[in-house]
Design a protein around this motif. Structure first.
Motif, mmCIF file in Angstrom:
data_model
loop_
_atom_site.group_PDB
_atom_site.id
_atom_site.type_symbol
_atom_site.label_atom_id
_atom_site.label_comp_id
_atom_site.label_asym_id
_atom_site.label_seq_id
_atom_site.Cartn_x
_atom_site.Cartn_y
_atom_site.Cartn_z
ATOM 1 N N GLU A 127 0.826 -1.207 0.000
ATOM 2 C CA GLU A 127 0.000 0.000 0.000
ATOM 3 C C GLU A 127 0.863 1.261 0.000
ATOM 4 O O GLU A 127 0.590 2.217 -0.720
ATOM 5 C CB GLU A 127 -0.925 -0.003 1.222
ATOM 6 N N GLY A 174 2.328 1.717 -3.322
ATOM 7 C CA GLY A 174 1.326 2.212 -4.247
ATOM 8 C C GLY A 174 1.198 3.723 -4.191
ATOM 9 O O GLY A 174 1.062 4.391 -5.228
ATOM 10 N N GLY A 175 1.247 4.283 -2.975
ATOM 11 C CA GLY A 175 1.177 5.736 -2.834
ATOM 12 C C GLY A 175 2.385 6.424 -3.439
ATOM 13 O O GLY A 175 2.261 7.458 -4.112
ATOM 14 N N LEU A 192 4.322 5.208 -5.862
ATOM 15 C CA LEU A 192 4.253 5.038 -7.316
ATOM 16 C C LEU A 192 3.234 5.983 -7.942
ATOM 17 O O LEU A 192 3.470 6.539 -9.025
ATOM 18 C CB LEU A 192 3.901 3.586 -7.649
ATOM 19 N N ARG A 193 2.105 6.156 -7.275
ATOM 20 C CA ARG A 193 1.053 7.022 -7.821
ATOM 21 C C ARG A 193 1.534 8.465 -7.931
ATOM 22 O O ARG A 193 1.406 9.106 -8.988
ATOM 23 C CB ARG A 193 -0.194 6.926 -6.942
ATOM 24 N N LEU A 194 2.105 8.987 -6.847
ATOM 25 C CA LEU A 194 2.599 10.364 -6.895
ATOM 26 C C LEU A 194 3.800 10.468 -7.826
ATOM 27 O O LEU A 194 3.940 11.465 -8.554
ATOM 28 C CB LEU A 194 2.980 10.838 -5.492
ATOM 29 N N ALA A 235 4.340 8.823 -10.553
ATOM 30 C CA ALA A 235 3.854 8.874 -11.926
ATOM 31 C C ALA A 235 3.326 10.258 -12.274
ATOM 32 O O ALA A 235 3.539 10.766 -13.383
ATOM 33 C CB ALA A 235 2.770 7.818 -12.131
ATOM 34 N N GLN A 236 2.637 10.875 -11.318
ATOM 35 C CA GLN A 236 2.118 12.226 -11.556
ATOM 36 C C GLN A 236 3.251 13.229 -11.771
ATOM 37 O O GLN A 236 3.087 14.209 -12.506
ATOM 38 C CB GLN A 236 1.260 12.669 -10.367
ATOM 39 N N THR A 243 10.200 7.690 -12.150
ATOM 40 C CA THR A 243 10.168 6.236 -12.017
ATOM 41 C C THR A 243 10.665 5.873 -10.623
ATOM 42 O O THR A 243 11.422 6.627 -10.001
ATOM 43 C CB THR A 243 11.049 5.557 -13.070
ATOM 44 N N ALA A 297 -1.425 4.288 2.024
ATOM 45 C CA ALA A 297 -1.181 4.881 0.701
ATOM 46 C C ALA A 297 -0.877 6.368 0.828
ATOM 47 O O ALA A 297 0.020 6.904 0.153
ATOM 48 C CB ALA A 297 -2.388 4.654 -0.205
ATOM 49 N N GLU A 298 -1.593 7.031 1.709
ATOM 50 C CA GLU A 298 -1.344 8.458 1.949
ATOM 51 C C GLU A 298 0.057 8.670 2.526
ATOM 52 O O GLU A 298 0.741 9.645 2.185
ATOM 53 C CB GLU A 298 -2.390 9.009 2.913
ATOM 54 N N GLU A 324 2.480 8.716 -0.290
ATOM 55 C CA GLU A 324 2.472 9.990 -1.005
ATOM 56 C C GLU A 324 3.177 11.075 -0.203
ATOM 57 O O GLU A 324 3.958 11.869 -0.730
ATOM 58 C CB GLU A 324 1.040 10.404 -1.314
#
Length: 341
Positions: free
Chosen positions: A80, A83-84, A86-88, A90-91, A95, A303-304, A307
């Motif tokens: 989790e 995932g956070g 990776l998400r930020l 990508a934005q 990488t 996840a937060e 980020e």
């Protein structure tokens, strides 16, 4: 006093070659034999030498890679968090290179050195620090040199690394969990925990001890079984608890991965949950609500947190390490109930 960082000239001297030959060996260029190149690289590894290339890369604005180190790649908690990140990432057009340390400080040091050598822009360490600051002293020295050369570092958890940090609400979460079990009427509570050398475990147990003391109980008088912070560790801890303390009415695991192992062990022994033994976890990984019975646990915003730690890693360095607290919530599900009788 921090030991001086090994330089290429030190490696060359130790390997008995010229600095030019050492440079070619470390970069993989032609002009040196395979035997000499192997000797230079071996000596460099023994001396902890890492080519100081990240500063040059950062100065040119070329680095778009973030290094992320997690303790257990298969643990949903770290999934989790990753995932956070990776998400930020990508934005932000970045990488993410992920490494696994297995809660081993030597492996952590090796991974940090590899990330530095791979010219990452920032290093994020997700997972517990160690109670003994000396355990992470070598990693701290590497990270300080990395930051001095222009790199950035941020961590999740309580570490002795002097870096920006996202701090999970472990102490208060442990207190909330123990208060829940006590309010249900449990007094014969056992704890399945990871190594107490980890700050995460120490802080969660400190919160639990605080709640127990308020109820007139002492954590030292209750079973606390240390095992790997994994499902297999949870199974082994449960068998040890039931063999030595068959009268327990609740088992609190200090992460959900261990709690899953606890549930499996109880099921294998024909012990009903929560009819005979209540079970609780910590973290609230996504699978927790889909277990049977659904798991009571302490929720952290994983996840937060991922980020947030990357946000810190992307900020310019500050004069003092920044801290962000996460908060927590207790999620009561079907795995806990009042003890029989």
């Amino acid at each position: 006093m921090t030991q001086r960082r090994a330089r290429l000239i030190d490696v060359a001297d130790a390997a008995g070659v010229s600095i030019a030959a050492a440079s070619r060996a470390m970069s993989g260029s032609t002009g040196v034999s395979d035997a000499i190149a192997a000797r230079v690289r071996r000596v460099a590894g023994e001396m902890g030498y890492v080519a100081n290339v990240h500063a040059r890369t950062l100065a040119g604005g070329a680095s778009t890679t973030i290094g992320l180190l997690v303790h257990e790649i298969g643990d949903p908690y770290f999934t989790e968090i990753a995932g956070g990140v990776l998400r930020l990432g990508a934005q932000q057009g970045l990488t993410v290179q992920i490494g696994h340390t297995g809660r081993d400080p030597d492996a952590e040091l090796t991974q940090v050195r590899a990330l530095v050598a791979n010219r990452v822009r920032a290093i994020v360490i997700a997972g517990s620090g160690f109670v003994d600051a000396a355990v992470q002293a070598p990693v701290k020295a590497e990270l300080q040199a990395f930051q001095a050369g222009g790199g950035r570092v941020a961590v999740i958890g309580r570490h002795h690394l002097g870096a920006d940090a996202v701090l999970p609400d472990n102490h208060a979460g442990g207190r909330s969990l123990a208060e829940h079990l006590l309010a249900l009427g449990h007094r014969r509570i056992a704890f399945a925990v990871g190594s107490r050398a980890l700050t995460t475990v120490a802080d969660r147990l400190a919160g639990i001890a605080e709640a127990l003391a308020s109820a007139g109980l002492d954590l030292d008088d209750l079973p606390v079984v240390e095992e790997e912070f994994t499902r297999a560790g949870g199974r082994r801890a449960t068998h040890a608890i039931l063999d030595a303390h068959p009268d327990v009415t609740a088992i609190a695991a200090l992460n959900d991965d261990m709690a899953i192992g606890v549930l499996a062990a109880l099921r294998a022994r024909g012990v009903s949950v929560p009819g005979e033994v209540s079970v609780s976890g910590f973290d609230d990984v996504p699978v927790a609500e889909y277990l049977w019975p659904a798991l009571t646990t302490v929720r952290l915003p994983m996840a937060e947190m991922g980020e947030q730690v990357l946000e810190l890693a992307l900020k310019p360095a500050s004069s003092r390490p920044r801290r962000r607290l996460t908060g927590h919530s207790l999620v009561v599900r079907d795995s806990t109930a009042a003890p029989r009788g």
